[in-house]
Design an enzyme around this catalytic site. Structure first.
Site, PDB file in Angstrom:
ATOM      1  N   ARG A 389     -21.335  -3.594  14.441  1.00 36.24           N
ATOM      2  CA  ARG A 389     -21.433  -2.117  14.883  1.00 36.24           C
ATOM      3  C   ARG A 389     -22.056  -2.049  16.085  1.00 36.24           C
ATOM      4  O   ARG A 389     -23.040  -2.703  16.182  1.00 36.24           O
ATOM      5  CB  ARG A 389     -21.734  -1.177  13.654  1.00 36.24           C
ATOM      6  CG  ARG A 389     -20.357  -1.001  12.406  1.00 36.24           C
ATOM      7  CD  ARG A 389     -20.744   0.053  11.673  1.00 36.24           C
ATOM      8  NE  ARG A 389     -19.850   0.075  10.622  1.00 36.24           N
ATOM      9  CZ  ARG A 389     -19.783   1.159   9.617  1.00 36.24           C
ATOM     10  NH1 ARG A 389     -20.489   1.805   9.808  1.00 36.24           N
ATOM     11  NH2 ARG A 389     -18.732   0.950   8.634  1.00 36.24           N
ATOM     12  N   ASN A 425     -18.470  -8.305  13.072  1.00 34.21           N
ATOM     13  CA  ASN A 425     -17.524  -7.373  12.330  1.00 34.21           C
ATOM     14  C   ASN A 425     -17.856  -5.902  12.680  1.00 34.21           C
ATOM     15  O   ASN A 425     -18.929  -5.474  13.223  1.00 34.21           O
ATOM     16  CB  ASN A 425     -18.575  -7.175  10.757  1.00 34.21           C
ATOM     17  CG  ASN A 425     -17.737  -6.106   9.908  1.00 34.21           C
ATOM     18  OD1 ASN A 425     -16.902  -6.520   9.513  1.00 34.21           O
ATOM     19  ND2 ASN A 425     -18.800  -5.064   9.445  1.00 34.21           N
ATOM     20  N   GLU A 426     -16.611  -5.300  12.897  1.00 31.28           N
ATOM     21  CA  GLU A 426     -16.383  -4.009  13.160  1.00 31.28           C
ATOM     22  C   GLU A 426     -17.077  -4.126  14.971  1.00 31.28           C
ATOM     23  O   GLU A 426     -17.808  -2.906  15.155  1.00 31.28           O
ATOM     24  CB  GLU A 426     -17.093  -2.871  12.324  1.00 31.28           C
ATOM     25  CG  GLU A 426     -16.300  -3.044  11.074  1.00 31.28           C
ATOM     26  CD  GLU A 426     -16.775  -2.083  10.103  1.00 31.28           C
ATOM     27  OE1 GLU A 426     -17.924  -1.585  10.127  1.00 31.28           O
ATOM     28  OE2 GLU A 426     -16.123  -1.859   9.058  1.00 31.28           O
ATOM     29  N   ASN A 427     -16.789  -4.989  15.462  1.00 33.39           N
ATOM     30  CA  ASN A 427     -17.309  -4.820  17.032  1.00 33.39           C
ATOM     31  C   ASN A 427     -16.666  -3.828  18.036  1.00 33.39           C
ATOM     32  O   ASN A 427     -17.066  -3.599  18.966  1.00 33.39           O
ATOM     33  CB  ASN A 427     -17.406  -6.214  17.676  1.00 33.39           C
ATOM     34  CG  ASN A 427     -18.130  -7.145  16.727  1.00 33.39           C
ATOM     35  OD1 ASN A 427     -17.597  -8.047  15.929  1.00 33.39           O
ATOM     36  ND2 ASN A 427     -19.445  -7.210  16.582  1.00 33.39           N
TER      37      ASN A 427
END
Length: 820
Positions: A389, A425-427
């Site tokens: 994130r 993850n969730e870039n």
């Protein structure tokens, strides 16, 4: 394997996470003092303490390692968790048995920035809370031992002070926008290690085998720790098979001890294969001999063939294997990230007993203890770096990501359980920086992908939820939360097929939903009538909020265990008929703490686990067992549901989860028939009965058979037919006392005194006197502020052999008290 130049930015070297330096190594668990604040300088950690001196401030406390700064405040319902500096100090008696040997501090993990001091000398610093690192304190110790205070003040002991810091910092990963705490402290084991002047820093062992399992190949290279610049040595290597037989041995003269060196290549006919059912491991023993002495150690390896078929399933050793997975955070009630080896072993065994053969470690490199257990239990692994994130920072940010990727791969290279290196993850989640440039994120993702394959060509790379980078990595997982953040759980198969068609290799990680442990519902799917179906089931910004936005189960559902078991049941029965599916991983195995969910029924907890934060099993655990395990089991839904409700004479559904061929149900001693299990007969694979409960106490028993084995389960509960109105008053009762611990239960009633079995009011426990609440655990029965489950809530009190008064308050109702 060659080193990638320029990745070392701190004083550190890397070693095997499991057994390197084991010859002369000890865990430094006891004898530590702790201070949860900063000091003016290291000298303050060295002042004489105790002796009745009131000016010895600030005051330190005694702790054992591993220790997390945020052991309790991460789930304090009334405050943000502490993010800042903290100090640890101890005194060590250094007794290195090797002539001219090196003395090492080996950190298995400390968060998030760490500084190490010997007396007043800063000997090392490290950035990153999840990789292993080491500090050579030999020279600093020798210098201090020459000072007068060594014997006079410190009585032959060496003072070691360690500063950790988990302050918020946009130029470090993981982002504080992440849905987990960025913990501080020395929360993994710290070891004191003695080695001779020349030792093995890291062995890289590549074990390969063809699809048929006929031809195995082993390549071994080594990296040495040689601070004194020795020129020559000899290494002896020996390979032992799983039965203890010597397969081969090798002796090699070494005259280059400063670079990665190829040590051994050999072929093995028909090696014994590592698999999830039979995780057979070989042992590589090595003895490094030089003029300064001998260094002996070993590594474990496994031969297995892995294949993510393009546009198809996953294969292990040539056979299709449906990856039946879950996720793990390093987080536990009462200790946060500082889980002991025994706790970790319990957790991993519980996963295996649930039928897990795959795990994604979210969202950072985890303890070597975890990887060793995955190797020995037969659990395949996706391990990833904490680029999670927030977007993409500057060069400092990117350099940390490069280092952490390198460290993770090199430190866990030999584990046969690992099949995927996760790059992020969730870039696609912005927020930390004014700029959010997709092309720059793609460019850096490509760089990490190249780096990962250069470091390890034998494994796959993957990311989750960043569609604009999906084509870069080998394996991709989109966001599919059918029945929770978007859509209904019946959308799952169609949405998965649509996403499968978009990528080269599809793996579905993260699915499920929250459940407030001990909350149950007679009509769990009621909220589905509000939900828009037939569209994407992805998670979007704001979907985790309990307020506003489109209708969704995460906001409008009842958060009951009843609903989540239905959701899981549907997913698992569908996965049995998706032959193209490589697998999935439920999110997560255990409830964990997070700073971004203060309004959840247990504040600051992500409650999607199938067990609570203290290992207490929720009903969902048994749904997985019924699909994923072979050992005969049977479980009647509702063990933590003391009161059911409905009309008199109404038939109520009883669900039985079992992996047996058939089951028979009994109500109050009377049989209501035998049913055959059919995985496609939803819910409960056809093992469900509508039964006429009696008003008052009922007993339900299930007897199931699998072959010649018979197993049974039984529950008791009250059936309430009285109708209630709004909760208006409470009672507080001591329902149990064991040793010096009392269990208190609050119940909510309407004005007529009828228990409100669907009440979800917030209740706040308090205590004054000799005892203390056993709270800040992040569990449904271990939080002083919690939403009621079926009109009740529980907490425990440590009485301390004294007298206390407990209280409960809830908005709109009179506060009540109970003397203990």
């Amino acid at each position: 394997m060659k080193k990638i130049a320029g990745y070392l930015i701190f004083l550190s070297f890397f070693l095997s996470s499991d057994i390197a330096f084991a010859q002369k190594s000890m865990r430094l668990n006891a004898g530590w003092e702790f201070l949860k604040q900063d000091l003016g300088g290291v000298w303050e950690a060295l002042r004489p303490v105790g002796l009745g001196n009131p000016e010895s401030v600030p005051l330190w406390g005694n702790v054992n390692l591993p220790h997390c700064v945020n052991a309790t405040d991460a789930v304090d319902p009334d405050a943000n968790y502490y993010q800042g500096p903290a100090w640890y100090r101890t005194r060590l008696r250094i007794e290195n048995p090797y002539q001219n040997g090196r003395t090492i501090l080996h950190f298995e993990g400390a968060g998030q920035k760490t500084e190490v001091y010997v007396y007043t000398t800063k000997v090392a610093s490290h950035v990153g809370g999840y990789d292993e690192w080491t500090v050579d304190i030999t020279d600093a110790v020798a210098a201090f031992q020459n000072e007068e205070v060594y014997q006079k003040q410190f009585k032959g002991q060496v003072p070691v002070s360690i500063r950790t810091d988990n302050s918020r910092n946009l130029e470090t990963i993981p982002s504080d926008l992440s849905d987990f705490n960025v913990y501080g402290g020395i929360y993994r084991y710290l070891n004191l290690v003695y080695v001779p002047p020349l030792s093995v820093e890291k062995m890289f062992v590549k074990a390969e085998v063809d699809v048929q399992g006929k031809f195995g190949k082993l390549n071994v290279s080594g990296r040495f720790y040689n601070p004194t610049g020795l020129k020559n040595a000899t290494i002896h290597l020996k390979l032992i098979d799983p039965r203890g037989k010597v397969v081969a041995q090798q002796e090699k003269k070494l005259n280059n001890l400063n670079d990665d060196t190829d040590l051994w290549s050999l072929q093995i006919n028909k090696p014994q294969l590592w698999s999830t059912d039979k995780p057979l491991q070989y042992r590589l023993l090595y003895d490094l001999v030089s003029s300064t002495g001998s260094y002996k150690s070993e590594d474990k390896i496994g031969f297995r063939n892995i294949d993510f078929v393009e546009k198809g399933p996953f294969k292990l050793n040539g056979n299709r294997l449906l990856l039946r997975g879950t996720h793990r955070h390093e987080d536990h009630a009462g200790v946060a990230a500082a889980m002991t080896a025994e706790m970790i072993r319990t957790e991993m065994q519980m996963m295996k007993d649930m039928g897990v053969n795959f795990i994604r470690l979210g969202h950072y490199q985890q303890s070597g203890i975890v990887l060793n257990l995955c190797d020995s239990l037969g659990i395949l692994v996706w391990e990833e770096i904490p680029w999670c994130r927030g977007g993409l920072g500057g060069e400092t940010y990117k350099q940390q990501a490069r280092i952490m990727l390198t460290n993770m791969i090199e430190q866990h290279y030999n584990h046969p359980s690992i099949i995927i290196w996760g790059l992020g993850n969730e870039n696609d989640w912005p927020g930390d920086f004014a700029e959010f440039d997709k092309e720059k994120i793609r460019t850096f993702m490509k760089e990490l992908n190249v780096r990962a394959h250069k470091l390890d060509s034998s494994r796959y790379t993957a990311i989750r939820r960043c569609d604009f980078c999906a084509d870069i990595v080998d394996v991709y997982s989109p966001s599919i939360w059918a029945g929770w953040y978007r859509g209904a759980y019946t959308d799952y198969k169609k949405v998965s097929q649509d996403e499968f068609a978009k990528v080269k290799r599809f793996l579905h990680v993260e699915w499920g939903g929250d459940s407030h442990a001990m909350r149950h519902s007679e009509n769990p799917d009621k909220a589905l009538s509000k939900i828009k179906t037939g569209e994407s089931a992805d998670e979007r910004a704001g979907d985790a909020s309990l307020f506003g936005g489109a209708a969704r189960i995460s906001k409008d559902g009842d958060w009951s265990e009843s609903y989540i078991t239905n959701l899981i049941d549907w997913h698992l029965k569908e996965q049995e008929n998706m032959p193209w599916l490589s697998g999935s991983a439920y999110w997560p195995f255990k409830d964990f703490s997070t700073p971004v969910r203060p309004d959840n029924p247990v504040p600051y907890m992500n409650q999607k686990g199938v067990v609570e934060r203290d290992f207490t099993k929720k009903e969902a655990y048994y749904v997985f067992q019924s699909y994923w395990t072979d050992k005969p089991m049977v479980h009647i839904y509702g063990h933590s549901w003391p009161v059911r409700w409905g009309d008199e004479g109404e038939e109520k559904m009883v669900k039985v989860y079992a992996n047996c061929t058939e089951a028979e149900i009994f109500l109050n001693g009377k049989s209501f028939g035998i049913k055959k299990r059919n995985s496609q007969d939803f819910p409960a694979a056809g093992l469900r009965w509508n039964l006429p409960f009696l008003k008052g106490e009922n007993t339900v028993k299930a007897v199931a058979k699998k072959g010649k084995v018979t197993v049974s389960d039984e529950i008791k509960f009250i059936y309430q037919t009285e109708k209630w109105t709004k909760a208006a008053k409470m009672t507080l009762t001591k329902i149990n006392k064991e040793a010096d611990v009392a269990t208190l239960e609050v119940k909510l009633f309407d004005e007529a005194g009828i228990q409100c079995l669907d009440a979800t009011n917030w209740v706040n426990f308090g205590l004054t006197g000799d005892g203390r609440l056993i709270d800040d655990l992040g569990t449904s029965s271990g939080s002083r502020k919690v939403q009621a489950y079926n009109g009740r809530a529980i907490i425990k009190v440590k009485l301390n052999k004294g007298k206390s008064v407990a209280s409960v308050k809830s908005e709109g109702m009179p506060t009540i008290f109970e003397t203990l």
